[in-house]
Write an enzyme that holds these catalytic residues in place. Structure first.
Site, PDB file in Angstrom:
ATOM      1  N   LEU A  33       0.817  -1.223   0.000  1.00  0.00           N
ATOM      2  CA  LEU A  33       0.000   0.000   0.000  1.00  0.00           C
ATOM      3  C   LEU A  33       0.852   1.275   0.000  1.00  0.00           C
ATOM      4  O   LEU A  33       0.385   2.335   0.394  1.00  0.00           O
ATOM      5  CB  LEU A  33      -0.995   0.007   1.178  1.00  0.00           C
ATOM      6  CG  LEU A  33      -1.984  -1.175   1.218  1.00  0.00           C
ATOM      7  CD1 LEU A  33      -2.933  -1.052   2.421  1.00  0.00           C
ATOM      8  CD2 LEU A  33      -2.800  -1.271  -0.071  1.00  0.00           C
ATOM      9  N   ARG A  74       8.393  -0.422  -8.366  1.00  0.00           N
ATOM     10  CA  ARG A  74       8.610   1.030  -8.438  1.00  0.00           C
ATOM     11  C   ARG A  74       8.562   1.382  -9.912  1.00  0.00           C
ATOM     12  O   ARG A  74       9.231   0.718 -10.719  1.00  0.00           O
ATOM     13  CB  ARG A  74       9.986   1.376  -7.868  1.00  0.00           C
ATOM     14  CG  ARG A  74      10.174   0.938  -6.432  1.00  0.00           C
ATOM     15  CD  ARG A  74       9.430   1.837  -5.512  1.00  0.00           C
ATOM     16  NE  ARG A  74       9.433   1.358  -4.140  1.00  0.00           N
ATOM     17  CZ  ARG A  74       8.592   1.818  -3.226  1.00  0.00           C
ATOM     18  NH1 ARG A  74       7.688   2.713  -3.545  1.00  0.00           N
ATOM     19  NH2 ARG A  74       8.655   1.370  -1.987  1.00  0.00           N
ATOM     20  N   TYR A 139      14.760   2.814 -14.331  1.00  0.00           N
ATOM     21  CA  TYR A 139      13.543   2.001 -14.236  1.00  0.00           C
ATOM     22  C   TYR A 139      13.596   0.856 -15.258  1.00  0.00           C
ATOM     23  O   TYR A 139      13.438  -0.317 -14.919  1.00  0.00           O
ATOM     24  CB  TYR A 139      12.315   2.886 -14.459  1.00  0.00           C
ATOM     25  CG  TYR A 139      11.063   2.127 -14.757  1.00  0.00           C
ATOM     26  CD1 TYR A 139      10.457   1.336 -13.770  1.00  0.00           C
ATOM     27  CD2 TYR A 139      10.471   2.169 -16.021  1.00  0.00           C
ATOM     28  CE1 TYR A 139       9.306   0.621 -14.050  1.00  0.00           C
ATOM     29  CE2 TYR A 139       9.318   1.464 -16.300  1.00  0.00           C
ATOM     30  CZ  TYR A 139       8.743   0.691 -15.311  1.00  0.00           C
ATOM     31  OH  TYR A 139       7.611  -0.019 -15.595  1.00  0.00           O
ATOM     32  N   ASP A 291      13.072  10.328 -22.886  1.00  0.00           N
ATOM     33  CA  ASP A 291      11.909   9.963 -23.711  1.00  0.00           C
ATOM     34  C   ASP A 291      12.358   9.562 -25.113  1.00  0.00           C
ATOM     35  O   ASP A 291      12.986  10.367 -25.804  1.00  0.00           O
ATOM     36  CB  ASP A 291      10.983  11.186 -23.882  1.00  0.00           C
ATOM     37  CG  ASP A 291       9.792  11.173 -22.947  1.00  0.00           C
ATOM     38  OD1 ASP A 291       9.564  10.146 -22.290  1.00  0.00           O
ATOM     39  OD2 ASP A 291       9.089  12.199 -22.898  1.00  0.00           O
TER      40      ASP A 291
HETATM   41  N1  UDP Z   1       3.940  13.669 -22.194  1.00  0.00           N
HETATM   42  C1  UDP Z   1       3.765  15.020 -22.418  1.00  0.00           C
HETATM   43  N2  UDP Z   1       3.363  15.798 -21.370  1.00  0.00           N
HETATM   44  C2  UDP Z   1       3.123  15.307 -20.118  1.00  0.00           C
HETATM   45  C3  UDP Z   1       3.290  13.913 -19.915  1.00  0.00           C
HETATM   46  C4  UDP Z   1       3.701  13.120 -20.973  1.00  0.00           C
HETATM   47  O1  UDP Z   1       3.981  15.520 -23.518  1.00  0.00           O
HETATM   48  O2  UDP Z   1       2.784  16.078 -19.229  1.00  0.00           O
HETATM   49  C5  UDP Z   1       4.370  12.811 -23.314  1.00  0.00           C
HETATM   50  C6  UDP Z   1       5.673  12.062 -23.076  1.00  0.00           C
HETATM   51  O3  UDP Z   1       6.762  12.811 -23.529  1.00  0.00           O
HETATM   52  C7  UDP Z   1       5.452  10.802 -23.912  1.00  0.00           C
HETATM   53  C8  UDP Z   1       3.943  10.596 -23.902  1.00  0.00           C
HETATM   54  O4  UDP Z   1       3.382  11.842 -23.483  1.00  0.00           O
HETATM   55  O5  UDP Z   1       5.841  11.026 -25.231  1.00  0.00           O
HETATM   56  C9  UDP Z   1       3.503   9.516 -22.965  1.00  0.00           C
HETATM   57  O6  UDP Z   1       4.118   9.765 -21.713  1.00  0.00           O
HETATM   58  P1  UDP Z   1       3.723   8.939 -20.417  1.00  0.00           P
HETATM   59  O7  UDP Z   1       4.477   9.544 -19.270  1.00  0.00           O
HETATM   60  O8  UDP Z   1       2.237   8.866 -20.306  1.00  0.00           O
HETATM   61  O9  UDP Z   1       4.239   7.472 -20.720  1.00  0.00           O
HETATM   62  P2  UDP Z   1       5.676   6.931 -21.169  1.00  0.00           P
HETATM   63  O10 UDP Z   1       5.631   6.837 -22.658  1.00  0.00           O
HETATM   64  O11 UDP Z   1       6.713   7.879 -20.668  1.00  0.00           O
HETATM   65  O12 UDP Z   1       5.739   5.592 -20.528  1.00  0.00           O
END
Ligand code: UDP
Length: 331
Positions: A33, A74, A139, A291
């Site tokens: 939790l 995590r 991660y 990213d």
């Molecule tokens: N993203 C964005 N603005 C935000 C959060 C995410 O532009 O506030 C973009 C991020 O760069 C990625 C996509 O949305 O290209 C999905 O991001 P998310 O964190 O949901 O998942 P990830 O692909 O990182 O696992």
């Protein structure tokens, strides 16, 4: 027989637990939790509160456990950069201790929540399971280490222990069934769709678009969004495969889970505008470190080996389910 879902108070774990219950299985949820929610544990599941490694002997030693879905982890990419120990211990050390407990108690099946982050920046798209694994964040590195560990335990078990690692792409949407709806309720929310919906709910002023200079059609990042119900179904199919079928790759199958279709950040925001009727102000911000520009899965192996077929492939439908859930929540 009983199935254990670790992290069953979290987003993916709670939906997996619900699908198992709906399929008539006995379910024990193990969750400390720390990020999950007690009230997300589906009715009918027994909850054991504790660290997976600490309570594994108690839960598995009780006997009758036929398989484990291991979702507890995590999972914040940004946090993993500043607190690596939390990730190496929480993801790798804990899972190795779980693997030892599975072996001690002769539990034959494991389905593991792996991630597209194990691939890092892909060389080609869509990503197959044979693509190079070069994670660009801690991660992803910890999840890849666990995938390797599971493979060696399976290979050394003489067929007694078999596993499937499911490499999730971008999980989205929410589960709506007879019980309370189950969706994303992260205390620290970093995911695009719930953040955009927070703007529509008036809890945020705008959404930041992380870069509009990517080599994609509209310059924003492209991801493969998969509905959490489709994802959960794949876990049940993986358990079925492990129970009966031939498990390739030395008893450890690695399988991508995505729709095989990419949507850009702008397309997601547009879908959220259509679904919510809210204008959703957006502003271009710098790229987010780590990213990749495009992450789209090849879902061929999941289809061929698991017989999996996603049923929610329409982005507006996925967003609509997430929206229905987000509107009901105050946290
Ligand atoms: N993203 C964005 N603005 C935000 C959060 C995410 O532009 O506030 C973009 C991020 O760069 C990625 C996509 O949305 O290209 C999905 O991001 P998310 O964190 O949901 O998942 P990830 O692909 O990182 O696992």
């Amino acid at each position: 027989m009983t199935l254990v879902v670790t992290g069953g108070a979290g987003y993916v774990g709670s939906v997996c637990a619900q699908h198992l219950l709906d399929a008539g299985q006995d379910v024990v949820v193990v969750d400390d939790l720390s990020t999950g929610h007690r009230d997300a544990v589906p009715e009918g599941a027994r909850l054991v509160v504790g660290d997976v490694a600490e309570v594994a002997d108690e839960v598995l030693g009780a006997g009758g456990v036929d398989g484990v879905i291991h979702c507890a982890a995590r999972s914040l990419v940004g946090e993993s950069a500043v607190e690596p120990a939390k990730y190496w211990h929480g993801n790798v050390v804990t899972t190795v201790r779980l693997l030892d407990a599975l072996r001690r108690h002769r539990v034959p099946r494991l389905v593991f929540s792996s991630t597209a982050a194990t691939y890092g920046e892909p060389e080609s798209s869509p990503i197959t399971e044979d693509a190079p694994t070069r994670p660009t964040n801690t991660y992803g590195a910890t999840k890849l280490a666990v995938d390797h560990a599971i493979g060696t335990y399976a290979a050394a078990s003489d067929g007694e222990f078999r596993a499937v690692s499911l490499r999730y792409f971008n999980v989205a949407g929410a589960h709506a069934g007879t019980g309370p709806a189950l969706g994303e309720r992260h205390t620290v929310e970093t995911h695009l769709i719930p953040l955009v919906l927070q703007v529509a709910l008036g809890r945020r002023d705008e959404i930041a678009i992380f870069g509009d200079d990517w080599p994609t059609a509209d310059g924003t990042c492209v991801r493969d969004y998969i509905h959490v119900d489709d994802l959960a179904e794949a876990h049940l199919l993986a358990l079925d495969l492990l129970a009966g079928g031939e498990v390739p790759d030395g008893g450890h199958l690695v399988c991508n889970l995505g729709n095989g279709t990419g949507f850009s950040v702008l397309e997601v925001i547009e879908a959220c505008r259509r679904v919510t009727g809210h204008p959703i102000p957006a502003r271009v911000a710098p790229r987010r470190t780590g990213d990749p520009g495009v992450l789209v899965a090849s879902a061929a192996r999941a289809r061929d080996e698991l017989g999996w077929k996603p049923t929610h492939t329409d982005l507006d439908g996925i967003v609509a389910d997430a929206w229905a859930f987000a509107r009901t929540r105050v946290d």
